[in-house]
Write a protein that holds these residues in place. Structure first.
Motif, PDB file in Angstrom:
ATOM      1  N   ASN A  20      -6.172  -0.634  -7.504  1.00 59.37           N
ATOM      2  CA  ASN A  20      -7.072  -1.764  -7.744  1.00 59.37           C
ATOM      3  C   ASN A  20      -7.836  -1.598  -9.054  1.00 59.37           C
ATOM      4  OD1 ASN A  20      -7.772  -4.288  -6.636  1.00 59.37           O
ATOM      5  ND2 ASN A  20      -9.771  -3.515  -5.991  1.00 59.37           N
ATOM      6  N   LEU A  21      -7.141  -1.082 -10.078  1.00 64.46           N
ATOM      7  CA  LEU A  21      -7.760  -0.822 -11.379  1.00 64.46           C
ATOM      8  C   LEU A  21      -7.062  -1.613 -12.467  1.00 64.46           C
ATOM      9  CD1 LEU A  21      -8.006   3.080 -11.137  1.00 64.46           C
ATOM     10  CD2 LEU A  21      -9.901   1.464 -10.903  1.00 64.46           C
ATOM     11  N   ARG A  22      -7.848  -1.995 -13.483  1.00 60.74           N
ATOM     12  CA  ARG A  22      -7.301  -2.564 -14.714  1.00 60.74           C
ATOM     13  C   ARG A  22      -7.520  -1.551 -15.841  1.00 60.74           C
ATOM     14  NH1 ARG A  22     -10.246  -7.138 -12.875  1.00 60.74           N
ATOM     15  NH2 ARG A  22     -11.730  -6.873 -14.588  1.00 60.74           N
ATOM     16  N   ASN A  77      -2.011  -6.884  -8.452  1.00 63.32           N
ATOM     17  CA  ASN A  77      -2.845  -7.746  -7.616  1.00 63.32           C
ATOM     18  C   ASN A  77      -3.149  -9.049  -8.353  1.00 63.32           C
ATOM     19  OD1 ASN A  77      -3.106  -5.795  -5.466  1.00 63.32           O
ATOM     20  ND2 ASN A  77      -4.464  -4.638  -6.837  1.00 63.32           N
ATOM     21  N   PRO A  78      -3.648 -10.076  -7.659  1.00 61.60           N
ATOM     22  CA  PRO A  78      -3.941 -11.356  -8.310  1.00 61.60           C
ATOM     23  C   PRO A  78      -4.875 -11.261  -9.513  1.00 61.60           C
ATOM     24  CG  PRO A  78      -3.955 -11.634  -5.929  1.00 61.60           C
ATOM     25  CD  PRO A  78      -3.809 -10.169  -6.187  1.00 61.60           C
ATOM     26  N   LEU A 131       0.514  -4.630 -19.066  1.00 62.80           N
ATOM     27  CA  LEU A 131       0.636  -5.224 -17.743  1.00 62.80           C
ATOM     28  C   LEU A 131       0.911  -6.724 -17.787  1.00 62.80           C
ATOM     29  CD1 LEU A 131      -2.174  -3.316 -15.814  1.00 62.80           C
ATOM     30  CD2 LEU A 131       0.232  -2.720 -16.098  1.00 62.80           C
ATOM     31  N   GLU A 132       0.477  -7.386 -18.846  1.00 63.34           N
ATOM     32  CA  GLU A 132       0.743  -8.823 -18.959  1.00 63.34           C
ATOM     33  C   GLU A 132       2.194  -9.084 -19.325  1.00 63.34           C
ATOM     34  OE1 GLU A 132      -2.022 -10.734 -21.548  1.00 63.34           O
ATOM     35  OE2 GLU A 132      -3.773 -10.242 -20.321  1.00 63.34           O
TER      36      GLU A 132
END
Length: 289
Positions: A20-22, A11-12, A97-98
């Motif tokens: 919807n988790l980091r 997601n953005p 994730l980056e």
């Protein structure tokens, strides 16, 4: 080589697509429940809740219970949702994730399912706690992965032969829980089970409303199956997918079931909410021992 954007969708805000988790939002101990409303039923016992979010059927809260950091997440129903939840949870801890790269040092999560189930053995009463030692999947999820090394083919073949399995149905696969979690959570209060994970609630579990089913005797065949003293004990819709993906991804998983129905006797719990609540408290206390 970085994982493509079409394969690992973010997601953005950098969170994983469905949940919807980091990474900072989850603990290394995770409780899964099917019903989004049951998340509150677990975290009401927490000392603190530090984070919560909802997206679709996926409701997540992270907090502490007796000082232990725990995440509770709802999966919805079925192994198709388990595929989403487990792959995205794994991505949160094992993929940068980056950079979109798999980390050199992998993290193993402890994942405990708290759910409801129906027994097919008259000896397993309603309102009991059942822990799935093994599970057989009647869905096709694990067949989409290179997974033979985590399957127990001898048991699968025995089930196919015993039930005269219909060739057009997905071939059953058998998987196992994590032994260390089983030993930690089980007690004299629990029953060891061999769980059948079904691809649906009605026809696949032998329920007939208006539609006839392919095999009217399947539940009886499953109930009479016994592999070296190990009968199939109960029916539900997630455990085999959980055990299979956890094994493949290097996580520890255990499925706990509140037995709210007995298909053999026709009984249903007088207070299913109370027995689920009891199971939640039991599981939480076992996790912090």
């Amino acid at each position: 080589m970085p994982i493509k954007a079409s394969e690992l969708i973010l997601n953005p805000d950098g969170s994983v697509y469905h949940l919807n988790l980091r990474p900072e939002h989850i603990a290394n101990t995770i409780i899964t429940v099917g019903d989004p409303d049951r998340v509150d039923g677990v975290t009401k016992y927490f000392d603190t809740v530090e984070f919560q979010t909802k997206k679709r059927e996926f409701h997540t809260q992270t907090g502490t219970y007796k000082g232990k950091r725990i995440t509770v997440i709802s999966t919805g129903i079925g192994t198709d949702n388990i595929d989403i939840v487990f792959n995205e949870l794994d991505a949160l801890v094992n993929i940068d994730l980056e950079k979109r790269e798999i980390k050199s040092k992998l993290t193993s999560l402890d994942i405990i399912r708290i759910g409801t189930s129906g027994s097919i053995q008259k000896e397993i009463p309603i309102d009991s706690f059942l822990i799935s030692d093994y599970a057989v999947g009647f869905d096709s999820l694990l067949h989409f992965y290179e997974s033979k090394h985590v399957q127990y083919d001898d048991i699968s073949k025995a089930i196919i032969n015993h039930t005269n399995w219909f060739v057009s149905k997905s071939s059953p696969y058998v998987v196992k829980c994590d032994e260390s979690l089983f030993n930690k959570i089980s007690s004299a209060r629990t029953v060891k089970g061999f769980t059948a994970t079904n691809v649906g609630f009605y026809g696949p579990q032998g329920r007939i409303l208006r539609l006839p089913i392919q095999d009217n005797d399947l539940n009886d065949k499953l109930a009479s199956f016994n592999y070296k003293g190990m009968p199939i004990t109960n029916l539900e819709m997630e455990t085999a997918g959980i055990y299979g993906l956890a094994s493949l991804l290097g996580h520890k998983a255990l499925s706990m079931n509140a037995i709210i129905a007995n298909r053999a006797t026709g009984e249903f719990s007088n207070d299913p909410k109370a027995i689920v609540d009891d199971l939640i408290v039991y599981a939480l206390n076992k996790l912090v021992e």
